[in-house]
Design an enzyme around this catalytic site. Sequence first.
Site, PDB file in Angstrom:
ATOM      1  N   LYS A   9      52.087  51.852  37.136  1.00 30.47           N
ATOM      2  CA  LYS A   9      52.487  50.459  36.918  1.00 30.47           C
ATOM      3  C   LYS A   9      52.715  50.192  35.437  1.00 30.47           C
ATOM      4  O   LYS A   9      53.710  49.572  35.044  1.00 30.47           O
ATOM      5  CB  LYS A   9      51.421  49.499  37.447  1.00 30.47           C
ATOM      6  CG  LYS A   9      51.763  48.032  37.207  1.00 30.47           C
ATOM      7  CD  LYS A   9      50.576  47.124  37.385  1.00 30.47           C
ATOM      8  CE  LYS A   9      49.667  47.155  36.184  1.00 30.47           C
ATOM      9  NZ  LYS A   9      48.610  46.121  36.240  1.00 30.47           N
ATOM     10  N   SER A  10      51.792  50.666  34.615  1.00 25.34           N
ATOM     11  CA  SER A  10      51.894  50.424  33.177  1.00 25.34           C
ATOM     12  C   SER A  10      53.193  50.997  32.622  1.00 25.34           C
ATOM     13  O   SER A  10      53.895  50.346  31.835  1.00 25.34           O
ATOM     14  CB  SER A  10      50.701  51.050  32.452  1.00 25.34           C
ATOM     15  OG  SER A  10      49.497  50.449  32.854  1.00 25.34           O
ATOM     16  N   GLN A  31      47.538  44.274  26.017  1.00 28.11           N
ATOM     17  CA  GLN A  31      48.875  43.855  26.456  1.00 28.11           C
ATOM     18  C   GLN A  31      49.531  42.910  25.454  1.00 28.11           C
ATOM     19  O   GLN A  31      50.763  42.869  25.360  1.00 28.11           O
ATOM     20  CB  GLN A  31      48.805  43.199  27.833  1.00 28.11           C
ATOM     21  CG  GLN A  31      48.502  44.169  28.961  1.00 28.11           C
ATOM     22  CD  GLN A  31      48.325  43.481  30.293  1.00 28.11           C
ATOM     23  OE1 GLN A  31      48.535  42.271  30.427  1.00 28.11           O
ATOM     24  NE2 GLN A  31      47.934  44.236  31.298  1.00 28.11           N
ATOM     25  N   SER A  58      41.259  48.839  24.787  1.00 28.44           N
ATOM     26  CA  SER A  58      42.179  49.674  25.577  1.00 28.44           C
ATOM     27  C   SER A  58      43.284  50.284  24.726  1.00 28.44           C
ATOM     28  O   SER A  58      44.453  50.319  25.117  1.00 28.44           O
ATOM     29  CB  SER A  58      42.791  48.839  26.717  1.00 28.44           C
ATOM     30  OG  SER A  58      41.816  48.191  27.471  1.00 28.44           O
ATOM     31  N   ASP A  66      40.108  49.336  33.676  1.00 28.15           N
ATOM     32  CA  ASP A  66      40.543  49.239  35.062  1.00 28.15           C
ATOM     33  C   ASP A  66      39.784  50.197  35.966  1.00 28.15           C
ATOM     34  O   ASP A  66      39.596  49.938  37.154  1.00 28.15           O
ATOM     35  CB  ASP A  66      42.050  49.503  35.170  1.00 28.15           C
ATOM     36  CG  ASP A  66      42.882  48.325  34.711  1.00 28.15           C
ATOM     37  OD1 ASP A  66      42.324  47.215  34.569  1.00 28.15           O
ATOM     38  OD2 ASP A  66      44.090  48.502  34.479  1.00 28.15           O
ATOM     39  N   ARG A 102      35.932  40.019  36.871  1.00 26.81           N
ATOM     40  CA  ARG A 102      35.544  41.240  37.570  1.00 26.81           C
ATOM     41  C   ARG A 102      34.075  41.592  37.407  1.00 26.81           C
ATOM     42  O   ARG A 102      33.483  42.213  38.305  1.00 26.81           O
ATOM     43  CB  ARG A 102      36.431  42.408  37.112  1.00 26.81           C
ATOM     44  CG  ARG A 102      37.833  42.334  37.695  1.00 26.81           C
ATOM     45  CD  ARG A 102      38.733  43.452  37.212  1.00 26.81           C
ATOM     46  NE  ARG A 102      39.988  43.461  37.980  1.00 26.81           N
ATOM     47  CZ  ARG A 102      41.056  44.159  37.650  1.00 26.81           C
ATOM     48  NH1 ARG A 102      41.042  44.910  36.540  1.00 26.81           N
ATOM     49  NH2 ARG A 102      42.145  44.115  38.402  1.00 26.81           N
TER      50      ARG A 102
END
Length: 417
Positions: free
Chosen positions: A22-23, A167, A193, A308, A339
């Site tokens: 996906k990334s 992101q 990340s 993730d 989460r």
Amino acid sequence: MNTYPVVPRPVKNSAVRPPGSKSITNRALISSALAAGRSELIDPLISDDTRAMMGCLRELGVRISVTDRSITVESAGLLRGGTDLDAGASGTTARFITAAATLADSPSRIDGTPRMRERPIGPLVAALRALGAGIEADRNGAYPPVRVEGGGLVGGRVTIDGSLSSQFVSAVLLSSPQAETDVVLDLAEGTVSRPYLDTTLEVMTAFGADARWIDSGTIVVAPTGYRPTRFKVEADASAAVYPWVAAAITGATITVTGIPSDSSQADLEALTTLRRMGCTITSTSKGISVTGPDQPMGVEADLNDCPDASLALAVVAAFASSGSRFTNLANLRVKETDRLAALEAELTRLGAVVETGPDWISIRPGRPRPALIRTYDDHRMAMSFAIAGLVQPGIVIEDPACVTKTWPGFFDMLESL
């Protein structure tokens, strides 16, 4: 209520090819949309998140066609604004499209689901404004919806806060080759990340951009634009974590194919933690294999580089021989759901003793028990806890269709094991 009961059964030694990353798919979609000409993406992910990205790009005037194995992107290299852009529940789409819309010829508005309106975007808005964009967002510039004037980016040097999400950084990077001058990004201390930034730079380079690290905290992007490319998408390391975790709790050997041994995908770091939990990791030309132990061991681990994967690793911890503690996970609280709170609730329901803090989770295994697992419309909650059902009878997954966000065929894969 739609549910999926997972039936425990012996897990055979297997080989699995997860869907495309996906990334990488969403990064390649942005890069190809900004390249004048025809690009082809081979083996991409076709899912809710990438459909959201493609829908926004079509609204911006990009022609996109999809087959089972490819996405063809035809672009004039210039985006057409003047429209509302719906990112849905896709964080990558909301962030990347916000930056791309600054390059359009007229204003755009970016919005998404109610949960998306709760996910922060302020650091991205601030960085784009500093680079010359006309942009504003709701609640003092912190949350979607976002309104973008268009007209392009000037460029320059800016410090960007990536402590909540890398992101934000990737979004600016992806649009920077279209700026008028060099863009120099200084990363604020605590950027999370960071391996995802290497993936971003690799995709940009494949499409002809000149973007590189100049030191450990600074990235420079030249105003080269992009060129159309035929680009092959790796299998998704974030998805690969689930069959690897299945191996960890069942003792089987499961091989994941489609991920190069030199891949930069962030969630490959999950293998380090699985090894410490007692798994054997083997990498060959056929793929990356995980063989599970008789019982996993508890560990303490900093999961900042692979947040993730932390949900699936937390499920392994619930079946370990001792307690585990995972840290540096503050950004889990601003994902598709909170989460850390969701893990605390559902692991407790599974029988573990769980505590959480602002950026950590502690898991002490208890006596596993049947449970109806709430998924909070979060694909990674559904996939992680479905793995528990391979060894614990009575695990029922609520709203299993949420896995279509990133892996529409997930439950078929589970059955194949």
